[in-house]
Design an enzyme around this catalytic site. Structure first.
Site, PDB file in Angstrom:
ATOM      1  N   LYS A 191     -15.261  18.610  46.884  1.00  0.00           N
ATOM      2  CA  LYS A 191     -14.066  19.228  46.299  1.00  0.00           C
ATOM      3  C   LYS A 191     -14.501  20.322  45.326  1.00  0.00           C
ATOM      4  O   LYS A 191     -14.955  20.046  44.227  1.00  0.00           O
ATOM      5  CB  LYS A 191     -13.190  18.216  45.551  1.00  0.00           C
ATOM      6  N   GLU A 267     -23.700  15.932  35.912  1.00  0.00           N
ATOM      7  CA  GLU A 267     -24.432  17.052  35.311  1.00  0.00           C
ATOM      8  C   GLU A 267     -23.398  17.838  34.558  1.00  0.00           C
ATOM      9  O   GLU A 267     -22.527  18.461  35.156  1.00  0.00           O
ATOM     10  CB  GLU A 267     -25.076  17.897  36.388  1.00  0.00           C
ATOM     11  N   CYS A 302     -23.861  26.634  32.305  1.00  0.00           N
ATOM     12  CA  CYS A 302     -23.971  25.353  31.594  1.00  0.00           C
ATOM     13  C   CYS A 302     -25.166  25.354  30.652  1.00  0.00           C
ATOM     14  O   CYS A 302     -25.133  24.749  29.600  1.00  0.00           O
ATOM     15  CB  CYS A 302     -24.064  24.212  32.583  1.00  0.00           C
ATOM     16  N   GLU A 400     -19.173  23.551  23.172  1.00  0.00           N
ATOM     17  CA  GLU A 400     -19.468  24.434  24.302  1.00  0.00           C
ATOM     18  C   GLU A 400     -18.307  25.400  24.473  1.00  0.00           C
ATOM     19  O   GLU A 400     -17.198  24.996  24.808  1.00  0.00           O
ATOM     20  CB  GLU A 400     -19.650  23.597  25.571  1.00  0.00           C
TER      21      GLU A 400
HETATM   22  P1  NAD Z   1     -14.314  20.692  34.672  1.00  0.00           P
HETATM   23  O1  NAD Z   1     -14.968  19.448  34.243  1.00  0.00           O
HETATM   24  O2  NAD Z   1     -12.988  21.013  34.116  1.00  0.00           O
HETATM   25  O3  NAD Z   1     -14.125  20.704  36.245  1.00  0.00           O
HETATM   26  C1  NAD Z   1     -15.183  20.439  37.125  1.00  0.00           C
HETATM   27  C2  NAD Z   1     -14.637  19.826  38.381  1.00  0.00           C
HETATM   28  O4  NAD Z   1     -14.010  18.580  38.069  1.00  0.00           O
HETATM   29  C3  NAD Z   1     -13.574  20.686  39.078  1.00  0.00           C
HETATM   30  O5  NAD Z   1     -13.750  20.597  40.471  1.00  0.00           O
HETATM   31  C4  NAD Z   1     -12.279  20.012  38.666  1.00  0.00           C
HETATM   32  O6  NAD Z   1     -11.233  20.176  39.583  1.00  0.00           O
HETATM   33  C5  NAD Z   1     -12.688  18.543  38.580  1.00  0.00           C
HETATM   34  N1  NAD Z   1     -11.831  17.758  37.694  1.00  0.00           N
HETATM   35  C6  NAD Z   1     -11.153  18.189  36.595  1.00  0.00           C
HETATM   36  N2  NAD Z   1     -10.442  17.183  36.060  1.00  0.00           N
HETATM   37  C7  NAD Z   1     -10.659  16.090  36.829  1.00  0.00           C
HETATM   38  C8  NAD Z   1     -10.185  14.750  36.790  1.00  0.00           C
HETATM   39  N3  NAD Z   1      -9.337  14.326  35.843  1.00  0.00           N
HETATM   40  N4  NAD Z   1     -10.627  13.897  37.733  1.00  0.00           N
HETATM   41  C9  NAD Z   1     -11.475  14.319  38.700  1.00  0.00           C
HETATM   42  N5  NAD Z   1     -11.933  15.564  38.807  1.00  0.00           N
HETATM   43  C10 NAD Z   1     -11.542  16.448  37.872  1.00  0.00           C
HETATM   44  O7  NAD Z   1     -15.367  21.838  34.397  1.00  0.00           O
HETATM   45  P2  NAD Z   1     -15.221  23.383  34.701  1.00  0.00           P
HETATM   46  O8  NAD Z   1     -14.372  23.983  33.642  1.00  0.00           O
HETATM   47  O9  NAD Z   1     -14.853  23.617  36.123  1.00  0.00           O
HETATM   48  O10 NAD Z   1     -16.735  23.857  34.560  1.00  0.00           O
HETATM   49  C11 NAD Z   1     -17.309  24.118  33.337  1.00  0.00           C
HETATM   50  C12 NAD Z   1     -18.165  22.957  32.905  1.00  0.00           C
HETATM   51  O11 NAD Z   1     -19.156  22.672  33.870  1.00  0.00           O
HETATM   52  C13 NAD Z   1     -18.914  23.251  31.637  1.00  0.00           C
HETATM   53  O12 NAD Z   1     -18.832  22.154  30.763  1.00  0.00           O
HETATM   54  C14 NAD Z   1     -20.335  23.441  32.116  1.00  0.00           C
HETATM   55  O13 NAD Z   1     -21.312  23.184  31.143  1.00  0.00           O
HETATM   56  C15 NAD Z   1     -20.403  22.502  33.232  1.00  0.00           C
HETATM   57  N6  NAD Z   1     -21.511  22.824  34.138  1.00  0.00           N
HETATM   58  C16 NAD Z   1     -22.606  22.012  34.129  1.00  0.00           C
HETATM   59  C17 NAD Z   1     -23.686  22.282  34.948  1.00  0.00           C
HETATM   60  C18 NAD Z   1     -24.902  21.383  34.946  1.00  0.00           C
HETATM   61  O14 NAD Z   1     -25.667  21.420  35.899  1.00  0.00           O
HETATM   62  N7  NAD Z   1     -25.143  20.591  33.936  1.00  0.00           N
HETATM   63  C19 NAD Z   1     -23.646  23.381  35.807  1.00  0.00           C
HETATM   64  C20 NAD Z   1     -22.507  24.193  35.799  1.00  0.00           C
HETATM   65  C21 NAD Z   1     -21.443  23.880  34.958  1.00  0.00           C
END
Ligand code: NAD
Ligand code: MN
Length: 501
Positions: A191, A267, A302, A400
């Protein structure tokens, strides 16, 4: 590397068509509900496509298809050398369609198309190729038992792997999960983030064209609270690989506990420190990379180096160099090869960044940037922004922001710098700049993070694991270690007669 500096990306983009349905069991299909959501280009506000909005029923369908495919064995029991050929073909197809893949991510989430074309899309092909080439070269174990006992310890695929990914590197985050999980023989249900579903849908189509059997790789566009949650709570998903925010990573661990105890590999977020010591000889290189570490991809990384700790004697000189670099990195049209920084992913993220900036102005010393801007009168753009004299307890140093906002903090002693760097709930990455070898080794050793980059930033390769400590999560992508997430150890113990007759 191809030179895209003069390419007319706009006319190429105008001729592009989008895959906008879910990819389940080898076919593009509408969501069971018939619902769609808009995929928006944040640089213009335009709707790119109405995309299938998947929910529980679609997750059920995709997981059932993935399970059926896994049990049929056309992929899961295919010899590793044959799986290799299919994934190599996929890598080749990504290269053949490189410009399209780059445009899909650029249009969907605002990154510079020239970066997408030289980093993200070739990266995706490279990672598929890397896992393809690896998979028929990893050996299992024979345990050191005595005569009469032969114990085989093997790594076997888990079954159905769910993957939920963010929008900052849409194609590459999908690839990091899918390449390793597929190489190991699993079926995958992905997803992608609702802000940027388009490249993953095209990837699924290319995977099918390359020969990945129906049901083995499914992509479900949709929202987190519906499709993502359903995948997290599904009773027939064996493993959930997640990249995204820390808050949602914790939710996936709860979903697992409430359902079938599936393995969860989070992650998550970061607030990565970059430490520049006065004994660093090349301060220009340090400043160049410090700027890159926070402004690349609009700071939506990230592992972005968002906290800069500088030894006091060189702090003003470094800040001056950084201001010049920030001013030369103003946002522009992501499709213009001359642009230095792209658009923020969407309106909500832009407002979130601006709130940090506005609150920061009264508590720290803003030295450049700080404004939301428009390009051609439109879009979600934020200037590269630097705050000096930030205190360790300021949200600018703790939270962040996930945008082009750098916080600078001066230090006097090495121990103080390390203590402040480690004073975070996160532990994804860190950078250290010094030409003193002992200090480089000592500081690297003392930083509680997954990756320390010495005299560079954001060191990353297919050959090295990527992931964090503390609340940056414990999943690891890339390298052979990533295969461990997608396999279970299985022992087969064979008793035999050690003596003839
Ligand atoms: P997010 O957590 O809002 O969303 C990530 C994914 O989770 C999306 O596909 C979203 O639809 C899904 N999601 C959101 N709410 C959910 C729920 N209640 N239940 C299940 N799934 C849900 O993050 P974002 O805003 O898309 O991305 C930014 C974040 O990602 C930042 O915190 C960044 O640091 C992190 N990130 C981490 C890495 C790593 O490897 N550590 C890499 C890239 C991004
Ligand atoms: Mn979008």
């Amino acid at each position: 590397m191809l030179d895209y500096s003069h390419k007319d990306w706009k006319s190429r983009a105008a001729g592009l068509s989008f895959r906008n349905q879910a990819f389940i069991d080898g076919n593009f299909v509408d969501a069971a509900s018939g619902k769609t959501f808009d995929s928006i280009n944040p640089a213009t506000g335009e709707v790119l496509a109405a995309v299938a909005e998947c929910d529980v029923e679609d997750v059920d369908r995709a997981v059932a298809a993935a399970r059926k495919a896994f049990e049929a064995g056309h992929w899961s029991r295919m010899g590793p050398s044959d799986r290799k050929e299919v994934l190599l073909k996929l890598a080749g197809l990504i290269r053949e369609n490189l410009e399209e893949m780059a445009l899909l991510d650029s249009l969907d989430m605002g990154k510079l198309v020239k970066d997408a074309a030289t980093i993200d899309a070739p990266g995706s092909a490279h990672f598929f190729q890397w896992y393809a080439e690896a998979i028929d070269k990893v050996y299992d174990e024979v345990a050191p038992t005595g005569p009469g006992d032969l114990a085989l310890v093997r790594r076997v695929p888990l079954g159905v792997v769910g993957a939920v990914t963010p929008w900052n590197f849409p194609l590459d985050m999908a690839t990091w999960k899918a390449a390793a999980a597929l190489a190991a023989g699993n079926s995958v249900v992905l997803k992608p983030a609702e802000q940027s579903p388009l490249s993953a849908l095209r990837l699924a189509e290319l995977a099918s064209e390359a020969g990945v059997p129906d049901g083995v790789f499914n992509v479900l566009p949709g929202f987190g609270e519906t499709a993502g949650k359903a995948l997290g709570l599904h009773m027939d998903v064996d493993c959930l690989a997640f990249t995204g925010s820390t808050a949602i990573g914790k939710m996936f661990m709860q979903y697992s506990g409430k359902s079938n105890m599936k393995q969860v590999w989070p992650e998550t977020g970061g607030k990565s420190p970059n430490l520049i010591f006065a004994d660093c000889e090349d301060l220009d290189a340090a400043a160049d990379m410090a700027a890159f570490g926070i402004f690349f991809n609009q700071g939506e990384v990230c592992s972005a180096n968002s906290r800069l700790y500088v030894e006091r004697s060189i702090k003003d000189a470094i800040v001056e160099k950084l201001i010049a670099r920030a001013e030369a990195t103003q946002p522009g049209d992501p499709l213009d090869p001359a642009s230095k920084m792209g658009a923020i992913v969407d309106e909500a993220q832009t407002q979130g960044i601006m709130q940090f900036v506005e609150e920061g102005i009264s508590s720290a010393n803003i030295v450049t940037g700080g404004k939301r801007v428009h390009v051609d009168g439109k879009g979600c753009f934020v200037q590269p922004t630097i705050f000096d004299d930030v205190t360790q307890d300021n949200p600018l140093a703790r939270d962040e922001i996930f945008g082009p906002v750098l916080s600078v903090i001066a230090f006097d002693h090495e121990d103080e710098a390390v203590a402040m760097a480690n004073d975070s709930i996160y532990g994804l990455a860190a950078s250290v700049w010094t030409d003193n070898l002992s200090r480089a080794c000592r500081v690297s050793e003392n930083l509680n993070v997954g990756t320390v980059s010495v005299n560079t930033v954001d060191a990353l390769s297919a050959q090295t694991p990527f992931g964090g400590m503390k609340q940056s999560g414990f999943g690891r992508d890339l390298s052979l270690h990533s295969l461990e997430k997608y396999t279970a150890l299985k022992t087969t113990w064979i008793k035999y007669k050690a003596q003839a007759g």
